[in-house]
Design a protein around this motif. Structure first.
Motif, PDB file in Angstrom:
ATOM      1  N   PHE A 129       0.807  -1.216   0.000  1.00  0.00           N
ATOM      2  CA  PHE A 129       0.000   0.000   0.000  1.00  0.00           C
ATOM      3  C   PHE A 129       0.843   1.271   0.000  1.00  0.00           C
ATOM      4  O   PHE A 129       0.300   2.373   0.048  1.00  0.00           O
ATOM      5  N   ASP A 130       2.160   1.112  -0.091  1.00  0.00           N
ATOM      6  CA  ASP A 130       2.999   2.245  -0.505  1.00  0.00           C
ATOM      7  C   ASP A 130       2.796   2.519  -1.991  1.00  0.00           C
ATOM      8  O   ASP A 130       3.182   3.580  -2.483  1.00  0.00           O
TER       9      ASP A 130
ATOM     10  N   ALA B 273     -14.243   6.416   1.139  1.00  0.00           N
ATOM     11  CA  ALA B 273     -14.119   7.633   1.948  1.00  0.00           C
ATOM     12  C   ALA B 273     -13.129   7.489   3.091  1.00  0.00           C
ATOM     13  O   ALA B 273     -12.469   8.471   3.479  1.00  0.00           O
ATOM     14  N   PHE B 274     -12.998   6.308   3.659  1.00  0.00           N
ATOM     15  CA  PHE B 274     -12.103   6.106   4.803  1.00  0.00           C
ATOM     16  C   PHE B 274     -10.742   5.560   4.375  1.00  0.00           C
ATOM     17  O   PHE B 274      -9.961   5.125   5.222  1.00  0.00           O
ATOM     18  N   ASP B 275     -10.464   5.614   3.064  1.00  0.00           N
ATOM     19  CA  ASP B 275      -9.170   5.222   2.511  1.00  0.00           C
ATOM     20  C   ASP B 275      -8.757   3.831   3.000  1.00  0.00           C
ATOM     21  O   ASP B 275      -7.621   3.613   3.447  1.00  0.00           O
ATOM     22  N   HIS B 276      -9.684   2.885   2.895  1.00  0.00           N
ATOM     23  CA  HIS B 276      -9.438   1.521   3.366  1.00  0.00           C
ATOM     24  C   HIS B 276      -8.493   0.806   2.409  1.00  0.00           C
ATOM     25  O   HIS B 276      -8.641   0.885   1.189  1.00  0.00           O
ATOM     26  N   ASP B 277      -7.506   0.114   2.952  1.00  0.00           N
ATOM     27  CA  ASP B 277      -6.577  -0.684   2.160  1.00  0.00           C
ATOM     28  C   ASP B 277      -7.159  -2.084   1.945  1.00  0.00           C
ATOM     29  O   ASP B 277      -7.477  -2.787   2.921  1.00  0.00           O
ATOM     30  N   TYR B 278      -7.284  -2.483   0.687  1.00  0.00           N
ATOM     31  CA  TYR B 278      -7.818  -3.816   0.393  1.00  0.00           C
ATOM     32  C   TYR B 278      -7.273  -4.274  -0.954  1.00  0.00           C
ATOM     33  O   TYR B 278      -6.792  -3.471  -1.766  1.00  0.00           O
TER      34      TYR B 278
ATOM     35  N   VAL C 106       1.899 -11.898  -5.075  1.00  0.00           N
ATOM     36  CA  VAL C 106       1.746 -10.566  -5.642  1.00  0.00           C
ATOM     37  C   VAL C 106       0.270 -10.194  -5.631  1.00  0.00           C
ATOM     38  O   VAL C 106      -0.603 -11.055  -5.479  1.00  0.00           O
ATOM     39  N   GLY C 107      -0.007  -8.910  -5.781  1.00  0.00           N
ATOM     40  CA  GLY C 107      -1.388  -8.495  -5.690  1.00  0.00           C
ATOM     41  C   GLY C 107      -1.682  -7.228  -6.457  1.00  0.00           C
ATOM     42  O   GLY C 107      -0.790  -6.565  -6.997  1.00  0.00           O
ATOM     43  N   GLN C 108      -2.964  -6.920  -6.478  1.00  0.00           N
ATOM     44  CA  GLN C 108      -3.471  -5.722  -7.129  1.00  0.00           C
ATOM     45  C   GLN C 108      -4.355  -5.009  -6.121  1.00  0.00           C
ATOM     46  O   GLN C 108      -5.492  -5.407  -5.887  1.00  0.00           O
ATOM     47  N   PRO C 109      -3.850  -3.940  -5.487  1.00  0.00           N
ATOM     48  CA  PRO C 109      -4.663  -3.230  -4.492  1.00  0.00           C
ATOM     49  C   PRO C 109      -5.851  -2.534  -5.145  1.00  0.00           C
ATOM     50  O   PRO C 109      -5.791  -2.111  -6.308  1.00  0.00           O
ATOM     51  N   GLY C 110      -6.931  -2.405  -4.378  1.00  0.00           N
ATOM     52  CA  GLY C 110      -8.058  -1.607  -4.825  1.00  0.00           C
ATOM     53  C   GLY C 110      -7.727  -0.128  -4.783  1.00  0.00           C
ATOM     54  O   GLY C 110      -6.715   0.300  -4.214  1.00  0.00           O
ATOM     55  N   ASP C 111      -8.582   0.670  -5.371  1.00  0.00           N
ATOM     56  CA  ASP C 111      -8.351   2.110  -5.423  1.00  0.00           C
ATOM     57  C   ASP C 111      -8.273   2.718  -4.030  1.00  0.00           C
ATOM     58  O   ASP C 111      -9.044   2.334  -3.130  1.00  0.00           O
ATOM     59  N   PRO C 112      -7.386   3.695  -3.829  1.00  0.00           N
ATOM     60  CA  PRO C 112      -7.390   4.455  -2.572  1.00  0.00           C
ATOM     61  C   PRO C 112      -8.568   5.430  -2.568  1.00  0.00           C
ATOM     62  O   PRO C 112      -9.432   5.397  -3.461  1.00  0.00           O
TER      63      PRO C 112
END
Length: 811
Positions: free
Chosen positions: A304-305, A774-779, A794-800
């Motif tokens: 999430f960096d 809205a709460f900038d959840h990391d997923y 490896v992964g693909q984070p969802g939108d911030p």
């Protein structure tokens, strides 16, 4: 054209025309009820008209589990493609590592989880203005000038041209209008987000010919930064055009010509370092030791960096478009419909398949050119009689040509080979190893289908349906493997190492099959506002052919037994209840279902064949069952509330030769049960694992969507309208992101919140600000594994968190 001649042959009939399929049909109730603004099937009042059963009906009277999203909901919730709809529809899942490798599932069923294989069908059908879209990549494009989206759950084969066993996404665009109108929508947000949409419609010849022209564009800077190149990855760059020409040829005959073109060319799609996990490989062949030996470290171990250093240029360019002609002929007590369509999809990718900044796989691309032709002819009764019917014939022809290219780099030997093998310590063993794959595919499908509705009494309906289907698939697969400028040399001591990574092969698979399927529904109107139904369906998902290469036997020959895949056999049971109460201000719809699939199509390893390579095959039996509800409540004129939910228990009933999870992969012995779900133990070996009893990938046990909107009347600058504030939330519980459940690829449950607030003037301006996540959840949207059992996840984070402003104007 034959179908046009058939339609023109009956043009002397002049009874009052029935509402054509896909036309805008007025409904009863408040304007807010009609818009479907909040993304639910009902908004607590009124009746929404749908065409899910190829006739105009109110959604509450249709004995199908169905959700409807109106055009206003798409605009105001930012649900402008299928991936974003999943936040509004708990039973819909959509996963994508790039447009080609995408999967749409309903209730956990639809497509095998993992890389796409062109030789099989999708279980969730996508229809736009009655035309079947064969490529799931079409779901990654923006919706353009959409009137509504209907999501049908469960098998859909006796009313739709193409058989789909899990459900259908039925998209209807706004039709041409004989009253001049125009719409403009502009959105700007952070990350350089811009989206523009515009449409215009009006008469070319009064009361005879009308046109609608639409366009949309979306751009956004990527959310992942590549420290090596200084570029932002996973950007958006979409452009679309759509046209419609409606001709009232006679009082009883309408012809509509559709055309569209869509283009995407983003710097996409990157997956990168998330974590590592121990495998059965020797420690010196697991990721930490391999990376250390190369003096390599990822730029961050916190995904999430949002930084990476992948060293292969990324590209996900695609073009999609086509033409279709839809004719509707009113025959008085029936309507004849013809849908003729041609479509194309061109795919030009570039991927980094080692996911890190080392030159392991330096080129991975499978450009593809695909086209389809379809013809559907359908006749259906209009009005309501003792016996209503829909009968149809469907023909579909598809071709695919793919030119695959994979090139290994100087770090490939260290990562992919055993250092004790003949060439394992020599970087030159795999450096430059190249596979060029030439793949051809033709797919022919034809069907007769129909459904009768017998109104036994004013309250009881019995509706049986049948489908006779034929499928034929032919393919050609040729892989030529070279190192430098020459093919592999058998006498070279490095030959076995090279062949183990990229294997030359050639085969010509073929599959054909007839099948008969059907369903029966009993529907009962308890009261005018309470409807119950029960459905049984026996369905089939077509078999297919493997077009991603086959495992080889000891003589280096493709194992042809793996070239074809048998059809899935589906038994589906469903009970449903649709209710409205409190003067139709409240709606509660319930559905309970159980679906059993034999010969489930999945990725297997070769416990069946005695070798280790994975491929597509039939995996015993799966079962999904659960309960769903859709609810909406309008306590007063100012407030709308909705809550939708799904409990889905989806599992492998029997799957004895599944790919082992990374915990049990890469070694010579494996004795422990899968640590992700210890209860589902079984015989395990280096070749395969028994995951019977474990959960299917990609589906959460619990999923919800919920929200509300409140408005206050206001007058600004002489415009009467309303201030409003809205909230849309969603929750999905933990799910597996790997075909075989693994502790390393479990995606934890997460909740997302979106809010909006603005001013809307009646039939003109709509200005609102929005905040998503809205709460900038990391997923994570997807987690995956590096090939070779290194233990890299490896992964693909969802939108911030994103935010912006939307301004729209209707004229």
């Amino acid at each position: 054209m034959l179908t046009l001649a058939i339609l023109l042959a009956g043009q002397t009939a002049t009874p009052a025309p029935a509402a054509p399929v896909g036309a805008q049909v007025d409904v009863q109730g408040e304007p807010e009820a009609r818009t479907g603004r909040l993304g639910t099937a009902q908004q607590g009042g009124g009746d929404i008209v749908v065409t899910a059963r190829r006739r105009a009906e109110t959604v509450q009277s249709v004995p199908i589990a169905i959700s409807v999203i109106g055009g206003a909901a798409i605009a105001e919730t930012g649900a402008y493609n299928v991936a974003r709809i999943t936040q509004l529809q708990p039973t819909l899942q959509f996963y994508s590592t790039n447009p080609r490798n995408s999967a749409a599932n309903i209730r956990g069923l639809g497509a095998p989880f993992g890389l796409t294989n062109d030789g099989i069908e999708q279980g969730v059908g996508i229809y736009v203005d009655q035309v079947y879209y064969s490529r799931i990549a079409s779901a990654t494009f923006d919706f353009t000038d959409t009137e509504r989206i209907e999501i049908l759950r469960g098998p859909q084969g006796t009313l739709y041209g193409k058989n789909t066993t899990a459900g259908a996404i039925n998209i209807t665009t706004r039709p041409p209008s004989f009253t001049p109108e125009a719409r403009v929508e502009l959105t700007a947000g952070n990350y350089g987000f811009f989206q523009g949409k515009a449409s215009v419609s009006g008469p070319l010849v009064p009361d005879k010919v009308a046109v609608r022209l639409s366009t949309s564009t979306t751009t956004r800077r990527g959310t992942i930064y590549n420290v090596r190149t200084g570029e932002h990855l996973n950007s958006q760059d979409n452009l679309g055009f759509r046209s419609q020409f409606l001709w009232h040829a006679t009082p009883s005959l309408d012809l509509t010509l559709y055309g569209d073109y869509n283009r995407q060319k983003p710097d996409c799609c990157v997956q990168y370092y998330v974590r590592t996990g121990a495998t059965q490989r020797p420690l010196n062949r697991q990721y930490a030791a391999l990376a250390a030996a190369q003096g390599y470290a990822v730029p961050s171990t916190d995904a999430f960096d949002r930084v990476t250093d992948v060293d292969t240029p990324l590209r996900a360019k695609q073009e999609l478009g086509g033409l279709s002609l839809v004719g509707t002929l009113d025959l008085g007590s029936a309507e004849l419909t013809s849908v003729t369509a041609w479509r194309f999809w061109h795919w030009d990718p570039s991927n980094d398949r080692d996911f890190i900044g080392l030159p392991i796989t330096t080129v991975s691309a499978n450009p593809s050119q695909q086209s389809q032709f379809s013809q559907e002819l359908r006749i259906g009764s209009t009005g309501e009689h003792r016996l209503d019917y829909t009968l149809g014939a469907f023909y579909f022809y598809q071709t695919i040509d793919t030119q695959g290219l994979q090139v290994q780099g100087p770090a490939a030997s260290a990562f992919l080979l055993n250092p004790t093998s003949a060439g394992g310590r020599d970087p030159a063993t795999l450096n430059g190893l190249t596979a060029r794959n030439t793949i051809g595919f033709t797919n022919t499908s034809a069907a007769l289908f129909g459904k009768l509705t017998w109104h036994v009494t004013d309250k009881l309906q019995i509706a049986p349906g049948l489908r006779l289907n034929y499928d034929e698939k032919k393919g050609e697969y040729l892989s030529v493997v070279t190192t430098g400028a020459r093919e592999l040399v058998t006498a070279d001591p490095r030959f076995n190492d090279q062949r183990g990574v990229l294997a030359a092969q050639s085969y010509q698979p073929r599959f054909d099959n007839w099948n008969l399927s059907g369903d029966i529904t009993a529907a009962y109107t308890v009261t005018p506002d309470v409807h119950a139904y029960a459905t049984y369906a026996r369905s089939y998902k077509s078999g297919g052919i493997n077009l991603s290469g086959l495992p080889l036997d000891a003589g280096d020959n493709p194992i042809l037994a793996a070239a074809t895949v048998k059809p899935e056999k589906v038994n589906h049971y469903e009970l449903g209840l649709k209710t409205q109460f409190l003067d139709r201000r409240a709606t509660l719809n319930l559905a309970a279902f159980r679906t059993e699939i034999s010969d489930y199509q999945a990725t297997v390893t070769n416990g069946q064949l005695g070798v280790l390579r994975g491929y597509l095959a039939n995996a015993g039996k799966v079962r999904t069952q659960g309960v769903e509800f859709d609810s909406a409540f309008r306590p007063n004129e100012r407030l709308n509330v909705y809550v939708n939910g799904a409990y889905t228990d989806a599992k492998y009933v029997r799957f004895v030769d599944a790919p082992c999870p990374p915990e049990l992969s890469g070694g010579t012995t494996a004795t422990a049960a899968n640590p992700a779900t210890p209860a589902g133990t079984g015989t395990v070996s280096p070749a395969s694992c028994d995951i019977s009893g474990q959960r299917l990938p990609g589906v959460s046990k619990w999923a919800f969507s919920y929200g509300a909107e409140y408005d206050l009347p206001a007058r600004i600058g002489g415009l009467d309208g309303q201030f409003y504030v809205g909230y849309d939330g969603s929750y999905r519980s933990t799910f597996s992101s790997n075909p075989s459940p693994s502790a390393y690829t479990q995606i934890k449950g997460y909740a997302l919140s979106n809010v909006r607030a603005g001013f809307k003037a009646r039939d003109s301006w709509n200005v609102f600000g929005w905040l998503r996540n809205a709460f900038d959840h990391d997923y994570y949207e997807v987690l995956a594994l590096q090939s070779g059992s290194t233990g890299l996840v490896v992964g693909q984070p969802g939108d911030p968190r994103t935010y912006g402003v939307t301004v729209s104007r209707s004229f």
